[in-house]
Design an enzyme around this catalytic site. Structure first.
Site, PDB file in Angstrom:
ATOM      1  N   GLU A 165     -11.126  11.188  -9.761  1.00 48.29           N
ATOM      2  CA  GLU A 165     -11.107   9.860  -9.156  1.00 48.29           C
ATOM      3  C   GLU A 165     -12.252   9.744  -8.160  1.00 48.29           C
ATOM      4  O   GLU A 165     -12.120  10.204  -7.009  1.00 48.29           O
ATOM      5  CB  GLU A 165      -9.789   9.646  -8.408  1.00 48.29           C
ATOM      6  CG  GLU A 165      -8.575   9.694  -9.308  1.00 48.29           C
ATOM      7  CD  GLU A 165      -7.423   8.903  -8.715  1.00 48.29           C
ATOM      8  OE1 GLU A 165      -6.964   7.979  -9.383  1.00 48.29           O
ATOM      9  OE2 GLU A 165      -7.020   9.171  -7.577  1.00 48.29           O
ATOM     10  N   GLY A 171      -9.533   1.438  -5.890  1.00 48.07           N
ATOM     11  CA  GLY A 171      -9.115   0.197  -5.249  1.00 48.07           C
ATOM     12  C   GLY A 171     -10.257  -0.737  -4.897  1.00 48.07           C
ATOM     13  O   GLY A 171     -10.077  -1.693  -4.155  1.00 48.07           O
ATOM     14  N   SER A 209     -10.074   2.111 -10.369  1.00 49.65           N
ATOM     15  CA  SER A 209     -10.199   0.743 -10.879  1.00 49.65           C
ATOM     16  C   SER A 209     -10.138   0.665 -12.403  1.00 49.65           C
ATOM     17  O   SER A 209     -10.788  -0.173 -13.022  1.00 49.65           O
ATOM     18  CB  SER A 209     -11.480   0.083 -10.340  1.00 49.65           C
ATOM     19  OG  SER A 209     -11.419   0.004  -8.926  1.00 49.65           O
TER      20      SER A 209
HETATM   21  C1  PEP Z   1      -5.404   5.529  -7.484  1.00 45.89           C
HETATM   22  O1  PEP Z   1      -4.896   5.184  -6.428  1.00 45.89           O
HETATM   23  O2  PEP Z   1      -5.185   6.663  -7.916  1.00 45.89           O
HETATM   24  C2  PEP Z   1      -6.250   4.572  -8.199  1.00 45.89           C
HETATM   25  C3  PEP Z   1      -6.938   4.993  -9.211  1.00 45.89           C
HETATM   26  O3  PEP Z   1      -6.244   3.270  -7.724  1.00 45.89           O
HETATM   27  P1  PEP Z   1      -6.946   1.990  -8.417  1.00 45.89           P
HETATM   28  O4  PEP Z   1      -6.635   2.073  -9.890  1.00 45.89           O
HETATM   29  O5  PEP Z   1      -6.332   0.839  -7.742  1.00 45.89           O
HETATM   30  O6  PEP Z   1      -8.420   2.133  -8.168  1.00 45.89           O
END
Ligand code: PEP
Length: 247
Positions: A165, A171, A209
Protein backbone atom coordinates in the site's frame (compact mmCIF):
# COMPACT_ATOMS: atom_id res chain seq x y z
CA UNK A 1 -3.83 -20.43 -10.29
CA UNK A 2 -4.70 -19.39 -6.74
CA UNK A 3 -7.95 -17.58 -6.05
CA UNK A 4 -7.48 -13.87 -5.47
CA UNK A 5 -8.34 -12.22 -2.14
CA UNK A 6 -10.32 -9.01 -1.83
CA UNK A 7 -10.28 -7.61 1.71
CA UNK A 8 -12.20 -4.54 2.80
CA UNK A 9 -10.72 -2.28 5.46
CA UNK A 10 -13.50 -0.33 7.11
CA UNK A 11 -11.02 1.62 9.25
CA UNK A 12 -12.88 3.52 12.03
CA UNK A 13 -16.19 3.59 10.18
CA UNK A 14 -19.47 1.87 10.92
CA UNK A 15 -22.45 1.66 13.23
CA UNK A 16 -24.60 -1.29 14.22
CA UNK A 17 -27.40 -0.25 11.88
CA UNK A 18 -25.13 0.85 9.02
CA UNK A 19 -23.04 -2.34 9.17
CA UNK A 20 -26.14 -4.47 8.93
CA UNK A 21 -27.39 -2.59 5.86
CA UNK A 22 -23.97 -2.78 4.18
CA UNK A 23 -23.44 -6.49 4.89
CA UNK A 24 -26.97 -7.39 3.80
CA UNK A 25 -26.39 -5.48 0.56
CA UNK A 26 -23.13 -7.33 0.00
CA UNK A 27 -24.62 -10.73 0.70
CA UNK A 28 -27.59 -10.02 -1.58
CA UNK A 29 -25.30 -9.27 -4.53
CA UNK A 30 -22.39 -11.61 -3.85
CA UNK A 31 -23.52 -14.91 -5.39
CA UNK A 32 -20.58 -17.38 -5.53
CA UNK A 33 -17.53 -15.15 -5.85
CA UNK A 34 -14.49 -16.35 -7.82
CA UNK A 35 -12.22 -14.91 -5.12
CA UNK A 36 -11.85 -15.03 -1.35
CA UNK A 37 -13.54 -12.07 0.35
CA UNK A 38 -12.98 -10.61 3.81
CA UNK A 39 -14.08 -7.58 5.81
CA UNK A 40 -11.64 -6.12 8.33
CA UNK A 41 -13.87 -4.28 10.77
CA UNK A 42 -13.41 -2.36 14.02
CA UNK A 43 -13.01 -4.97 16.77
CA UNK A 44 -16.11 -3.84 18.60
CA UNK A 45 -18.17 -5.08 15.65
CA UNK A 46 -16.59 -8.54 15.40
CA UNK A 47 -19.46 -10.21 17.25
CA UNK A 48 -21.97 -8.55 14.94
CA UNK A 49 -19.95 -9.63 11.89
CA UNK A 50 -19.62 -13.17 13.17
CA UNK A 51 -23.41 -13.37 13.37
CA UNK A 52 -24.10 -11.62 10.05
CA UNK A 53 -21.43 -13.44 8.01
CA UNK A 54 -21.86 -16.90 9.53
CA UNK A 55 -22.04 -19.49 6.74
CA UNK A 56 -21.45 -16.88 4.02
CA UNK A 57 -18.60 -16.53 1.51
CA UNK A 58 -17.23 -13.52 3.41
CA UNK A 59 -14.61 -14.04 6.12
CA UNK A 60 -14.29 -11.89 9.22
CA UNK A 61 -11.15 -9.82 9.66
CA UNK A 62 -9.84 -7.45 12.34
CA UNK A 63 -7.63 -4.38 12.00
CA UNK A 64 -5.07 -4.95 14.75
CA UNK A 65 -3.90 -7.52 17.30
CA UNK A 66 -1.82 -7.24 20.45
CA UNK A 67 1.71 -8.66 20.27
CA UNK A 68 1.11 -9.99 23.80
CA UNK A 69 -0.62 -13.23 24.70
CA UNK A 70 -2.59 -12.16 27.78
CA UNK A 71 -2.36 -9.88 30.81
CA UNK A 72 -2.00 -6.29 31.93
CA UNK A 73 -2.20 -4.51 28.57
CA UNK A 74 -5.12 -2.11 28.93
CA UNK A 75 -6.97 -1.47 25.71
CA UNK A 76 -5.34 -4.32 23.80
CA UNK A 77 -7.14 -7.21 22.09
CA UNK A 78 -5.44 -10.59 21.96
CA UNK A 79 -5.30 -13.11 19.14
CA UNK A 80 -7.18 -15.59 21.32
CA UNK A 81 -9.98 -13.04 21.75
CA UNK A 82 -10.13 -12.44 17.99
CA UNK A 83 -10.34 -16.20 17.54
CA UNK A 84 -13.42 -16.42 19.72
CA UNK A 85 -15.23 -14.25 17.17
CA UNK A 86 -14.27 -16.34 14.15
CA UNK A 87 -11.61 -13.92 12.93
CA UNK A 88 -9.79 -15.35 9.89
CA UNK A 89 -7.55 -12.38 9.03
CA UNK A 90 -6.01 -9.44 10.85
CA UNK A 91 -4.31 -6.38 9.39
CA UNK A 92 -0.89 -5.64 10.87
CA UNK A 93 1.30 -2.65 10.16
CA UNK A 94 -1.27 -0.59 8.30
CA UNK A 95 0.38 2.74 7.49
CA UNK A 96 -2.14 4.58 9.69
CA UNK A 97 -0.96 2.51 12.66
CA UNK A 98 2.69 3.00 11.73
CA UNK A 99 2.08 6.75 11.43
CA UNK A 100 -0.36 7.56 14.25
CA UNK A 101 0.61 4.84 16.73
CA UNK A 102 4.34 4.81 15.99
CA UNK A 103 4.40 1.11 15.19
CA UNK A 104 7.89 -0.06 14.31
CA UNK A 105 8.88 -2.84 11.91
CA UNK A 106 9.78 -5.01 14.91
CA UNK A 107 6.38 -4.47 16.55
CA UNK A 108 4.56 -5.25 13.30
CA UNK A 109 6.61 -8.44 12.99
CA UNK A 110 5.70 -9.55 16.50
CA UNK A 111 2.01 -8.82 15.87
CA UNK A 112 2.20 -11.02 12.77
CA UNK A 113 3.85 -13.72 14.87
CA UNK A 114 1.09 -13.56 17.51
CA UNK A 115 -1.61 -13.77 14.86
CA UNK A 116 0.05 -16.82 13.30
CA UNK A 117 0.38 -18.46 16.72
CA UNK A 118 -3.41 -18.06 17.08
CA UNK A 119 -4.16 -19.48 13.63
CA UNK A 120 -5.15 -16.08 12.23
CA UNK A 121 -3.68 -14.95 8.89
CA UNK A 122 -1.88 -11.62 9.27
CA UNK A 123 -2.25 -9.23 6.34
CA UNK A 124 1.10 -7.47 6.63
CA UNK A 125 0.93 -3.96 5.17
CA UNK A 126 4.04 -2.36 3.68
CA UNK A 127 4.46 0.78 1.63
CA UNK A 128 6.50 3.90 1.07
CA UNK A 129 5.55 7.53 1.69
CA UNK A 130 5.59 10.07 -1.13
CA UNK A 131 8.87 11.51 0.17
CA UNK A 132 10.44 8.05 0.18
CA UNK A 133 9.26 7.36 -3.38
CA UNK A 134 10.56 10.70 -4.59
CA UNK A 135 13.90 9.97 -2.92
CA UNK A 136 14.10 6.67 -4.87
CA UNK A 137 13.73 4.64 -1.68
CA UNK A 138 10.58 2.64 -2.45
CA UNK A 139 12.31 -0.76 -2.75
CA UNK A 140 14.54 -0.17 0.24
CA UNK A 141 11.55 0.75 2.45
CA UNK A 142 9.21 -2.09 1.50
CA UNK A 143 12.02 -4.64 1.67
CA UNK A 144 13.04 -3.42 5.13
CA UNK A 145 9.42 -3.63 6.35
CA UNK A 146 8.93 -7.15 4.96
CA UNK A 147 12.39 -8.35 6.08
CA UNK A 148 11.46 -7.73 9.73
CA UNK A 149 8.41 -9.98 9.35
CA UNK A 150 10.39 -12.68 7.51
CA UNK A 151 13.14 -12.58 10.13
CA UNK A 152 10.72 -12.99 13.06
CA UNK A 153 8.45 -15.56 11.47
CA UNK A 154 10.88 -17.94 9.74
CA UNK A 155 9.26 -20.90 8.04
CA UNK A 156 5.72 -19.66 8.92
CA UNK A 157 6.17 -16.88 6.38
CA UNK A 158 4.28 -18.84 3.72
CA UNK A 159 1.15 -18.41 5.89
CA UNK A 160 1.03 -14.62 5.72
CA UNK A 161 -0.67 -12.26 3.26
CA UNK A 162 1.27 -9.16 2.20
CA UNK A 163 -0.43 -5.91 1.18
CA UNK A 164 1.57 -3.36 -0.77
CA UNK A 165 0.00 0.00 0.00
CA UNK A 166 1.88 3.08 -1.16
CA UNK A 167 1.07 5.56 1.60
CA UNK A 168 0.57 8.38 -0.93
CA UNK A 169 -2.22 6.37 -2.59
CA UNK A 170 -4.24 5.57 0.54
CA UNK A 171 -7.47 7.50 0.75
CA UNK A 172 -6.15 10.10 -1.68
CA UNK A 173 -7.81 9.00 -4.92
CA UNK A 174 -4.28 8.64 -6.41
CA UNK A 175 -3.67 5.05 -7.43
CA UNK A 176 -0.27 3.64 -8.28
CA UNK A 177 -0.07 2.93 -12.00
CA UNK A 178 -0.32 -0.74 -12.89
CA UNK A 179 3.38 -0.66 -13.80
CA UNK A 180 4.39 0.93 -10.49
CA UNK A 181 2.29 -1.55 -8.54
CA UNK A 182 3.44 -4.64 -10.45
CA UNK A 183 7.08 -3.57 -10.17
CA UNK A 184 6.92 -3.39 -6.35
CA UNK A 185 4.91 -6.62 -6.16
CA UNK A 186 7.62 -8.38 -8.18
CA UNK A 187 10.26 -7.09 -5.75
CA UNK A 188 8.25 -8.40 -2.80
CA UNK A 189 7.67 -11.76 -4.52
CA UNK A 190 11.41 -12.13 -5.14
CA UNK A 191 12.10 -11.35 -1.47
CA UNK A 192 9.55 -13.95 -0.39
CA UNK A 193 11.04 -16.49 -2.83
CA UNK A 194 14.41 -16.05 -1.20
CA UNK A 195 12.76 -16.80 2.15
CA UNK A 196 10.52 -19.76 1.31
CA UNK A 197 10.03 -22.26 -1.51
CA UNK A 198 6.29 -21.63 -1.12
CA UNK A 199 6.36 -17.96 -2.06
CA UNK A 200 4.05 -18.46 -5.03
CA UNK A 201 1.16 -19.39 -2.74
CA UNK A 202 1.47 -16.14 -0.76
CA UNK A 203 -1.13 -13.53 -1.67
CA UNK A 204 0.34 -10.09 -2.33
CA UNK A 205 -2.51 -7.57 -2.36
CA UNK A 206 -2.45 -4.05 -3.77
CA UNK A 207 -4.06 -1.30 -1.70
CA UNK A 208 -4.42 2.43 -2.28
CA UNK A 209 -7.53 3.97 -3.81
CA UNK A 210 -8.53 0.73 -5.53
CA UNK A 211 -12.01 1.25 -6.94
CA UNK A 212 -14.56 -0.19 -9.33
CA UNK A 213 -12.91 1.59 -12.28
CA UNK A 214 -9.27 0.61 -11.75
CA UNK A 215 -9.53 -2.80 -10.04
CA UNK A 216 -9.63 -5.05 -13.12
CA UNK A 217 -6.43 -3.62 -14.60
CA UNK A 218 -4.53 -3.83 -11.32
CA UNK A 219 -5.79 -7.35 -10.61
CA UNK A 220 -4.68 -8.53 -14.06
CA UNK A 221 -0.99 -8.02 -13.17
CA UNK A 222 0.97 -11.24 -12.67
CA UNK A 223 2.06 -10.54 -9.08
CA UNK A 224 -1.11 -8.81 -7.85
CA UNK A 225 -3.15 -11.46 -6.07
CA UNK A 226 -5.93 -9.28 -4.78
CA UNK A 227 -6.77 -5.99 -3.18
CA UNK A 228 -6.98 -4.29 0.20
CA UNK A 229 -9.79 -1.82 -0.22
CA UNK A 230 -10.57 1.08 2.11
CA UNK A 231 -13.09 3.69 0.98
CA UNK A 232 -14.67 1.60 -1.76
CA UNK A 233 -15.41 -1.22 0.70
CA UNK A 234 -17.93 1.03 2.46
CA UNK A 235 -20.29 1.02 -0.52
CA UNK A 236 -21.85 -2.33 -1.39
CA UNK A 237 -22.09 -1.68 -5.15
CA UNK A 238 -18.45 -0.56 -5.43
CA UNK A 239 -17.08 -3.39 -3.32
CA UNK A 240 -19.16 -5.96 -5.25
CA UNK A 241 -17.85 -4.59 -8.51
CA UNK A 242 -14.23 -4.96 -7.30
CA UNK A 243 -14.98 -8.52 -6.16
CA UNK A 244 -16.44 -9.28 -9.61
CA UNK A 245 -13.17 -8.08 -11.24
CA UNK A 246 -11.07 -10.51 -9.21
CA UNK A 247 -11.04 -13.48 -11.55
C1 PEP B 1 -6.55 1.13 3.15
O1 PEP B 1 -6.91 1.80 4.10
O2 PEP B 1 -5.96 0.06 3.35
C2 PEP B 1 -6.83 1.62 1.80
C3 PEP B 1 -6.28 1.02 0.80
O3 PEP B 1 -7.67 2.72 1.71
P1 PEP B 1 -8.27 3.36 0.35
O4 PEP B 1 -8.72 2.20 -0.51
O5 PEP B 1 -9.37 4.22 0.82
O6 PEP B 1 -7.14 4.10 -0.30
Amino acid sequence: MKKKLIAGNWKMNGSLAGNETLVKGLLAGLGSPACHVALCVPSIYLAQMQALLNGSAIDVGAQDVSPHEVGAYTGEISGAMLNEFGTRYVLVGHSERRQYHFETDALVASKAQRALACGITPIVCVGETLAEREAGKTEEVVKRQLAAVIHTNGHCISEIVVAYEPVWAIGTGKTASVEQAQQVHAVLRAQLKAATPQADRIHILYGGSMNAANAAQLLAQPDIDGGLVGGASLKAADFLSIIASAL
